[in-house]
Write a protein that holds these residues in place. Structure first.
Motif, PDB file in Angstrom:
ATOM      1  N   GLU A   1       0.613   5.797  -0.824  1.00 52.36           N
ATOM      2  CA  GLU A   1      -0.285   6.941  -0.930  1.00 52.36           C
ATOM      3  C   GLU A   1       0.452   8.087  -1.611  1.00 52.36           C
ATOM      4  O   GLU A   1       1.580   8.416  -1.234  1.00 52.36           O
ATOM      5  CB  GLU A   1      -0.752   7.374   0.457  1.00 52.36           C
ATOM      6  CG  GLU A   1      -1.950   8.304   0.463  1.00 52.36           C
ATOM      7  CD  GLU A   1      -2.497   8.505   1.866  1.00 52.36           C
ATOM      8  OE1 GLU A   1      -3.600   8.022   2.164  1.00 52.36           O
ATOM      9  OE2 GLU A   1      -1.804   9.165   2.672  1.00 52.36           O
TER      10      GLU A   1
ATOM     11  N   ARG B   1       0.828  -1.199   0.000  1.00 47.88           N
ATOM     12  CA  ARG B   1       0.000   0.000   0.000  1.00 47.88           C
ATOM     13  C   ARG B   1       0.865   1.253   0.000  1.00 47.88           C
ATOM     14  O   ARG B   1       1.847   1.356   0.740  1.00 47.88           O
ATOM     15  CB  ARG B   1      -0.921   0.010   1.216  1.00 47.88           C
ATOM     16  CG  ARG B   1      -1.896  -1.151   1.259  1.00 47.88           C
ATOM     17  CD  ARG B   1      -2.649  -1.225   2.573  1.00 47.88           C
ATOM     18  NE  ARG B   1      -3.301   0.041   2.880  1.00 47.88           N
ATOM     19  CZ  ARG B   1      -2.999   0.803   3.921  1.00 47.88           C
ATOM     20  NH1 ARG B   1      -2.043   0.452   4.758  1.00 47.88           N
ATOM     21  NH2 ARG B   1      -3.656   1.935   4.137  1.00 47.88           N
TER      22      ARG B   1
ATOM     23  N   ASP C   1      -2.307   0.936  -4.485  1.00 50.71           N
ATOM     24  CA  ASP C   1      -1.862  -0.329  -3.917  1.00 50.71           C
ATOM     25  C   ASP C   1      -1.436  -1.285  -5.021  1.00 50.71           C
ATOM     26  O   ASP C   1      -2.115  -1.404  -6.048  1.00 50.71           O
ATOM     27  CB  ASP C   1      -2.975  -0.980  -3.096  1.00 50.71           C
ATOM     28  CG  ASP C   1      -3.442  -0.089  -1.948  1.00 50.71           C
ATOM     29  OD1 ASP C   1      -2.697   0.841  -1.575  1.00 50.71           O
ATOM     30  OD2 ASP C   1      -4.551  -0.332  -1.440  1.00 50.71           O
TER      31      ASP C   1
ATOM     32  N   SER D   1      -9.737  -1.401  -8.969  1.00 51.67           N
ATOM     33  CA  SER D   1      -8.759  -2.295  -9.589  1.00 51.67           C
ATOM     34  C   SER D   1      -8.556  -1.944 -11.056  1.00 51.67           C
ATOM     35  O   SER D   1      -9.522  -1.738 -11.801  1.00 51.67           O
ATOM     36  CB  SER D   1      -9.242  -3.741  -9.463  1.00 51.67           C
ATOM     37  OG  SER D   1      -8.615  -4.588 -10.402  1.00 51.67           O
TER      38      SER D   1
ATOM     39  N   ILE E   1      -4.397  -1.134  -7.650  1.00 57.37           N
ATOM     40  CA  ILE E   1      -5.664  -0.607  -7.146  1.00 57.37           C
ATOM     41  C   ILE E   1      -5.486   0.881  -6.880  1.00 57.37           C
ATOM     42  O   ILE E   1      -4.691   1.284  -6.034  1.00 57.37           O
ATOM     43  CB  ILE E   1      -6.094  -1.348  -5.874  1.00 57.37           C
ATOM     44  CG1 ILE E   1      -6.236  -2.841  -6.152  1.00 57.37           C
ATOM     45  CG2 ILE E   1      -7.410  -0.771  -5.344  1.00 57.37           C
ATOM     46  CD1 ILE E   1      -6.458  -3.684  -4.917  1.00 57.37           C
TER      47      ILE E   1
ATOM     48  N   ALA F   1      -7.181   4.297  -5.708  1.00 57.78           N
ATOM     49  CA  ALA F   1      -8.326   4.849  -4.965  1.00 57.78           C
ATOM     50  C   ALA F   1      -9.439   3.817  -4.818  1.00 57.78           C
ATOM     51  O   ALA F   1     -10.618   4.125  -4.969  1.00 57.78           O
ATOM     52  CB  ALA F   1      -8.848   6.110  -5.639  1.00 57.78           C
ATOM     53  N   GLY F   2      -9.050   2.575  -4.546  1.00 56.74           N
ATOM     54  CA  GLY F   2     -10.017   1.517  -4.327  1.00 56.74           C
ATOM     55  C   GLY F   2     -10.538   0.837  -5.577  1.00 56.74           C
ATOM     56  O   GLY F   2     -11.363  -0.074  -5.482  1.00 56.74           O
TER      57      GLY F   2
END
Length: 210
Positions: A138, A136, A150, A171, A166, A168-169
């Motif tokens: 940022e 992960r 991620d 895929s 991934i 911002a959430g």
């Protein structure tokens, strides 16, 4: 911010997954992402041609630094979904090559957009027996909300390979799966291959020096 813009932020970080110097032991996935990303971003900051938007130089950089650490066949298989098994071996090869070219062409411009972003690497927990790991990170930029990026990595005999990202959430492979499914429903596997090749030729024409 839409998904396409988020992927632009992903790409300059993805370019950090360059081959590390050969060592007796393969680097852990979080070490690979952290150390090489920091090194490559230093190169990008100092490269005036990249900063000036030299697309051919960026494409060469992506080929040299990114491709060795991504499992494009697996990414293509996941993006195509259940229709993958209906494709012949030749079609699977064509799909993988076309999708890889699309990703390289689409995201090579991202490196030229790197300015003052910084990367926050989150703690990664995994055991020696783990074959899949999520690393992960940022992306932080002044005046904007942080964006999570991620990496999903899988261990192989050749080391850790990225098979999904991934942003911002969302895929990467799942995002493409929807459009790929529509292409296959309307024109079959060959229709998807043709569509990808058309997009690649269009992107190549746009990135040729004027």
């Amino acid at each position: 911010m839409n998904f396409k813009k988020l992927l632009v932020l992903f790409c300059f970080l993805a370019a950090g997954l360059m081959p590390m110097a050969q060592a007796s032991a393969q680097p852990a996935p979080d070490v690979l992402v952290r150390e090489v990303t920091n090194e490559v971003l230093e190169i990008v900051r100092a490269d005036r041609a990249i900063q000036a938007g030299d697309s051919q130089r960026v494409i060469a950089l992506v080929h040299a630094k990114v491709l060795p650490h991504f499992d494009f066949r697996r990414m293509t298989m996941l993006a195509v979904g259940r229709d993958w098994r209906d494709a012949s071996a030749e079609q699977q090869g064509q799909l993988t090559e076309a999708f890889r070219t699309l990703l390289v062409r689409t995201y090579s411009n991202a490196l030229t957009q790197y300015r003052d972003q910084t990367i926050d690497f989150k703690p990664t927990r995994f055991g020696e027996a783990d074959k899949r790991v999520q690393v992960r990170t940022e992306v932080r930029q002044s005046g904007a909300q942080p964006i999570g990026i991620d990496y999903m990595l899988e261990k192989s005999d050749a080391g850790w390979k990225v098979f999904d990202v991934i942003v911002a959430g969302v895929s990467l492979v799942t995002n493409y799966r929807g459009s790929f499914t529509q292409e296959i429903r309307s024109g079959g596997i060959d229709g998807l291959i043709k569509s990808l090749e058309v997009k690649n030729r269009s992107l190549e024409a746009e990135q040729k020096p004027s």
